[in-house]
Design a protein around this motif. Sequence first.
Motif, short mmCIF file in Angstrom:
data_model
loop_
_atom_site.label_atom_id
_atom_site.label_comp_id
_atom_site.label_asym_id
_atom_site.label_seq_id
_atom_site.Cartn_x
_atom_site.Cartn_y
_atom_site.Cartn_z
N GLY A 81 11.38 12.65 -14.30
CA GLY A 81 10.97 12.68 -12.90
C GLY A 81 9.69 11.91 -12.62
O GLY A 81 9.48 11.45 -11.49
N TYR A 82 8.84 11.75 -13.63
CA TYR A 82 7.56 11.09 -13.40
C TYR A 82 7.68 9.67 -12.87
O TYR A 82 6.85 9.21 -12.09
N PHE A 83 8.72 8.96 -13.31
CA PHE A 83 8.85 7.56 -12.93
C PHE A 83 9.16 7.37 -11.45
O PHE A 83 9.09 6.24 -10.95
N GLY A 84 9.46 8.46 -10.75
CA GLY A 84 9.84 8.30 -9.35
C GLY A 84 9.03 9.11 -8.36
O GLY A 84 9.40 9.21 -7.19
N GLN A 85 7.90 9.70 -8.79
CA GLN A 85 7.11 10.53 -7.88
C GLN A 85 6.11 9.68 -7.09
O GLN A 85 5.13 9.21 -7.66
N PRO A 86 6.33 9.48 -5.79
CA PRO A 86 5.47 8.59 -5.01
C PRO A 86 3.99 8.99 -5.03
O PRO A 86 3.11 8.13 -5.07
N HIS A 87 3.71 10.31 -5.00
CA HIS A 87 2.32 10.74 -4.95
C HIS A 87 1.59 10.52 -6.28
O HIS A 87 0.36 10.50 -6.32
N ILE A 88 2.33 10.32 -7.38
CA ILE A 88 1.73 9.97 -8.66
C ILE A 88 1.66 8.45 -8.82
O ILE A 88 0.65 7.90 -9.24
N LEU A 89 2.73 7.77 -8.46
CA LEU A 89 2.77 6.31 -8.58
C LEU A 89 1.69 5.63 -7.75
O LEU A 89 1.15 4.60 -8.13
N GLU A 134 3.11 3.60 8.37
CA GLU A 134 3.11 2.24 7.82
C GLU A 134 4.52 1.68 7.68
O GLU A 134 4.80 0.55 8.07
N ASP A 135 5.42 2.49 7.11
CA ASP A 135 6.75 1.98 6.78
C ASP A 135 7.72 1.99 7.96
O ASP A 135 8.55 1.09 8.07
N PHE A 136 7.62 2.98 8.82
CA PHE A 136 8.50 3.02 9.99
C PHE A 136 7.88 2.29 11.18
O PHE A 136 8.40 1.29 11.67
N TYR A 137 6.72 2.79 11.61
CA TYR A 137 6.15 2.31 12.87
C TYR A 137 5.66 0.86 12.78
O TYR A 137 6.13 -0.01 13.53
N ILE A 159 0.81 -1.22 0.00
CA ILE A 159 0.00 0.00 0.00
C ILE A 159 0.84 1.27 0.00
O ILE A 159 0.30 2.36 -0.02
N THR A 160 2.16 1.13 0.02
CA THR A 160 3.04 2.28 -0.12
C THR A 160 4.17 1.91 -1.08
O THR A 160 4.41 0.73 -1.36
N ILE A 161 4.88 2.92 -1.60
CA ILE A 161 5.99 2.66 -2.50
C ILE A 161 7.13 1.92 -1.79
O ILE A 161 7.68 0.95 -2.33
N PRO A 162 7.53 2.30 -0.57
CA PRO A 162 8.54 1.51 0.15
C PRO A 162 8.09 0.06 0.36
O PRO A 162 8.90 -0.86 0.30
#
Length: 493
Positions: free
Chosen positions: A250-258, A354-357, A111-114
Amino acid sequence: MEVVQINTQIAIMFVAYSALMLFIGFYFYKQNKNSEDYFLGGRSMGPVVSALSAGASDMSGWLLMGLPGALYVSGLAESYIAIGLSIGAFLNWTFVAKRLRIYTSVIANSITIPDYFETRFDDDKHILRVVCAIVILIFFTFYVSSGLVGGAKLFEATFGIQYDYALTTGTVIIVAYTFLGGYKAVCWTDLIQGLLMMSALIIVPIVMIYHLGGFGEAVNIVKEIKPNTFSMGEGLSFLGIVSALSWGLGYFGQPHILVRFMSIRSTKDIPTATFVGISWMIISLIGACFIGILGIAYVSKFELSLQDPEKIFIVMSQLLFNPWIAGVLLSAILAAIMSTASSQLLVSSSTIAEDFYKRIFNKEASNKMVMTLGRFGVLAVAVIAFIISTDKNSSVLSIVAYAWAGFGASFGSVMLFSLFWSKMTRYAAIAGMITGAAMVVVYKNFLAEWLNFPIYEIIPGFLAASVVIVLVSLVTKVRPGTKAAYETMLKHL
């Protein structure tokens, strides 16, 4: 007296618009049953909502302030950025969207990019997730600050209030509905905001042309003042053109777009979303370019004083329209800023919660705890971005450029290789991501001047990351589970 009346009418429209956005936030507040709902909308977004949400969250205040301002100063030579972005967005929807949607839902529930990167490379040590999270929090904090600067400039120019008060007002509005509504609120407000932005970018240049006496007359005035305005190469070197076009990388790496690709309802909706999204983007970019160029003629013909070129859209909206309509048009800037900043705040909060905690410190954390922490993550990032934004001389375009390059070089290279090369390894992903981010920072602040090679930092960052990814992949082994998962993804294409 007239100025006060105009400001009051515009203020009423601003308040009405902001109230509508907050209402949407409240509406979706009780619909978030778990963290997947809050951060990804339950993967239920239709093609139109997904496309316009991706576009609106992408363009930000840059579309209505940064780009028109750049063309006002330098003419069509600045349009290469718009061309590069259009190409990059099309390639992103065409080649990345489907593969990422399949991998993050069919192969693993990411559910997240990481989250995606960790599952893609079977990183049981969580190194990749931590690196991703750090990159996101650093560059998104700068990116969010660009939105806050744009919002402050809007309120400052419209109501004549001090920059600090304007900055506080904009920040409170943006944070409030992101804090409450989560992903669904962000997407549905993006839909409204995207349509409002495009409408404003169509209406304003048409009215400008009318007041200037027609398109031909406007062109003649511009040619008299700045003869080289319509030259695509004026003042640009080959490196300058390449740098402008490279924004598309830059588009290939924008988390808010991906993340829009991850949340779309079905892969069958992607062709429709691509058509809607790219059409919206091209129309909006052309409109923004027209405002910048026509602004040269209007300011000259009517002998106006324009100290900040990035405020050309604001000035035109106030001068050309009834105050009530001007309030709606100026709300388009607020819409652009809110749509992007809210998306970035949400991605940042998902990274913290999500990714840290949850993934590293407390795997048994309840959905309620994760959502609560996510909301406080929104506040934390917003506060830091607010502090950065207190410099009123900040350029919206320059801040966006830095953050855009950081994500494009670090995440973009890793994303493309991860979706199209089965032999990419976990250590290659880690090394590539660190190299891309580091190169952007080092090149921007040190190497560009030292080498006397003025090129947009996304290019050396992207190239360095790509080379490192290939080299490290050749000397390290692919983990057993990753190859099978990659082959499964190919079967679902």
